[in-house]
Enzyme design. Structure first.
Site, PDB file in Angstrom:
ATOM      1  N   LYS A  49      34.629  36.167  40.416  1.00  0.00           N
ATOM      2  CA  LYS A  49      33.788  36.904  41.361  1.00  0.00           C
ATOM      3  C   LYS A  49      34.608  37.893  42.184  1.00  0.00           C
ATOM      4  O   LYS A  49      34.081  38.908  42.647  1.00  0.00           O
ATOM      5  CB  LYS A  49      33.063  35.930  42.289  1.00  0.00           C
TER       6      LYS A  49
ATOM      7  N   CYS B 228      24.704  36.773  34.760  1.00  0.00           N
ATOM      8  CA  CYS B 228      25.047  36.278  36.100  1.00  0.00           C
ATOM      9  C   CYS B 228      26.513  35.900  36.240  1.00  0.00           C
ATOM     10  O   CYS B 228      27.060  35.931  37.345  1.00  0.00           O
ATOM     11  CB  CYS B 228      24.192  35.057  36.443  1.00  0.00           C
TER      12      CYS B 228
END
Length: 576
Positions: free
Chosen positions: A359, A300
């Site tokens: 991200k 993740c």
């Protein structure tokens, strides 16, 4: 115990403490700038100087151990003049254009300049600002014209991350901070976690902005713009608007996003639930098929993925192939959602609000495309989101509560706790245990994997079999796990790794916390409590029970890990 005097105040205290520590314990203010206690960063700026009677030279209070019978002065004329001189030297090579600076509200240098009335001996005039800026990275920008060489970024990368990706360079006798060999951050062993950005006291390090991407999309009437925020954004955004630490602002954010003009307001917690459907299924299949290739790692955290790619490529086959919540949400937003709303997928623009600088790199990775359409179009950090709200003069703290759109916004408690270390592990175990034992089990809280220890271990019983799990809290602790041979010594079955200490609640895109506040409060615990409280109070607490998610699989995805779901929601990584 030792006895000493600071500013005429008699103090009795334990030995082997620095003068600065003792002063703090006794509410005596000593100016600091480079000091960062949890990274052992000292002696760089010369701002914490004190005068010790009987000693000619001034002492750095951050590194000088107090001795019995010391008499110390923190604000003598000699001290104040030298501190002013040292701050003036910093200004000699600092781009001191505060009016245009993004950090003018949170700058740690400016208050010291005002307090000491320091002035540059010769103003540092920047004629070609662009030549000082390294913005080649997809995640992090370095502005050398503002760097004050305090060393915080270097110490944090060394102590908290462990990659030593940003270092001091000697360039013709001048000290310059930058990535290894002055390469682009993305081309070094940097994991782009942004912890260096979080501790920078000025505007020398900051995230690569996607705000213009978002504005352009919002202004185009042909584009359908959707947005989703990560779990940990709701734990911290209020801090940027003078709200207290640990305030849940979820519903205010939904209202703010509608005011900005997004077409649909979703929630990335839905993406977290979706990730668990795929990741837990992957774990269940490994267990049921008696797979010997353990441990399985979570995938993740994009900074952890880069850590594996750059430092431990031999482990890449052990990473779950499930995409991160951001990318898995993005893939669904360009496939399932357009079909649901009868939209052209090419006209859907997906924005995420994230606590993380890595991200941004992840969103722009060449692999993150399905059917020729990029999963995620723009990523804005919590800090950038706050900047957008302030620019639009939205009085965030006074906003009424709003609601998300449920189609890809409804979430469970398992999705909520993704933002804190151990949360992914706990969420996955809740679903995996139910799936294997084919029961709706009541015991769902795995408290052994909670908390902020560097490496947490637990043994979980599933269908009368015992499985060893571990949670690694912070990238430097994975180096520790490897260096101590724990992967070889212990038979782990499932491991969660989060690059940032505390997990996403302390991500590199979150509101900055000053060294002073870091010592006063446990901000990670306060932010984490927001997510655990949400978990306790939500109707559904297991990802596989999310009604909106169930509808998605029934109408579009099919079975987790198979067919369309596998094609859209999974990605394998290779050595860089």
């Amino acid at each position: 115990m030792i006895n000493l005097i600071i500013n005429d105040k008699k103090i009795s205290t334990e030995e082997n403490q620095t003068i600065l520590q003792i002063a703090k314990e006794n509410n005596i203010k000593i100016k600091t700038l480079c000091f960062l206690e949890d990274c052992l960063n000292v002696n760089k700026c010369g701002v914490c100087l004190v005068e010790i009677e009987g000693q000619e030279d001034l002492a750095h209070s951050c590194s000088t151990i107090a001795k019995d019978n010391m008499v110390i002065h923190t604000n003598s004329e000699k001290v104040n003049e030298k501190i002013k001189e040292n701050i003036s030297k910093i200004l000699d090579s600092h781009n001191f254009t505060c009016g245009k600076c993004k950090r003018r509200e949170t700058c740690e240098l400016l208050p010291l300049v005002v307090e000491t009335k320091a002035r540059a001996s010769k103003p540092f005039i920047v004629k070609d600002h662009a030549s000082y800026i390294d913005d080649r990275s997809k995640s992090i920008v370095l502005d050398k014209s503002r760097c004050i060489k305090c060393g915080r970024c270097v110490a944090t990368c060394r102590e908290k991350v462990g990659t030593n990706s940003i270092i001091f360079h000697d360039v013709n006798g001048d000290i310059v901070v930058g990535p290894q060999n002055f390469d682009c951050f993305d081309d070094t062993n940097c994991i782009l976690c942004g912890q260096c950005v979080n501790v920078c006291p000025v505007d020398a390090l900051y995230e690569k902005s996607h705000i213009d991407r978002v504005k352009t999309a919002l202004e185009d009437p042909e584009i359908h713009v959707i947005v989703a925020m990560a779990p940990s954004v709701r734990t911290s955004l209020g801090e940027l608007f003078k709200m207290d630490y640990g305030i849940d602002v979820t519903n205010k954010i939904y209202t703010a996003l509608r005011k900005i003009g997004f077409d649909k307001i979703f929630d990335l917690n839905f993406g977290a639930d979706l990730t668990i459907m795929e990741e837990a299924t992957e774990l269940v299949n490994k267990i049921k098929n008696n797979d010997t290739k353990f441990p399985m790692f979570t995938s993740c955290c994009p900074a952890w993925v880069r850590l594996a790619e750059n430092h431990f490529p031999e482990l890449l086959d052990n990473l779950s192939s499930a995409k991160s919540p951001q990318q898995i949400f993005g893939a669904a937003s360009k496939s399932y959602y357009p079909e649901l709303e009868n939209l052209d997928p090419k006209k859907v623009f997906t924005v995420t609000i994230m606590p993380c600088t890595a991200k941004k790199y992840e969103a722009d990775r060449p692999e993150m495309v399905n059917n020729g359409i990029r999963n995620i179009d723009a990523v804005i950090t919590t800090r950038e989101f706050g900047m957008m709200l302030k620019e639009l003069k939205i009085d965030f703290s006074s906003l009424e509560d709003g609601e998300m759109d449920e189609a890809m916004g409804l979430y469970t408690g398992a999705g909520a706790i993704f933002g804190v270390t151990g949360g992914v592990m706990e969420a996955a175990l809740r679903s995996a245990k139910d799936m294997i034992e084919e029961k709706d089990l009541d015991k769902i809280e795995y408290t052994d994997v909670r908390g902020f220890e560097g490496i947490k271990e637990a043994t979980v019983e599933i269908n009368n079999q015992k499985y060893n799990v571990a949670v690694v809290n912070g990238a430097s602790n994975f180096f520790k796990m490897k260096n101590e041979g724990l992967l070889e010594k212990k038979q782990y079955h499932f491991i969660e790794v989060m690059a940032c200490s505390g997990g996403c609640i302390n991500g590199g895109g979150q509101p900055r916390v000053t060294p002073e506040m870091r010592e006063k409060i446990d901000f990670r615990k306060l932010r984490g409590n927001v997510l655990y409280n949400q978990d306790k109070n939500l109707k559904y607490r297991k990802s596989h029970q999310n009604p909106a998610l169930i509808r998605m699989y029934e109408k579009y995805m099919g079975k987790p890990g198979e067919g369309i779901a596998h094609e859209l929601l999974h990605q394998k990584y290779s050595q860089k």
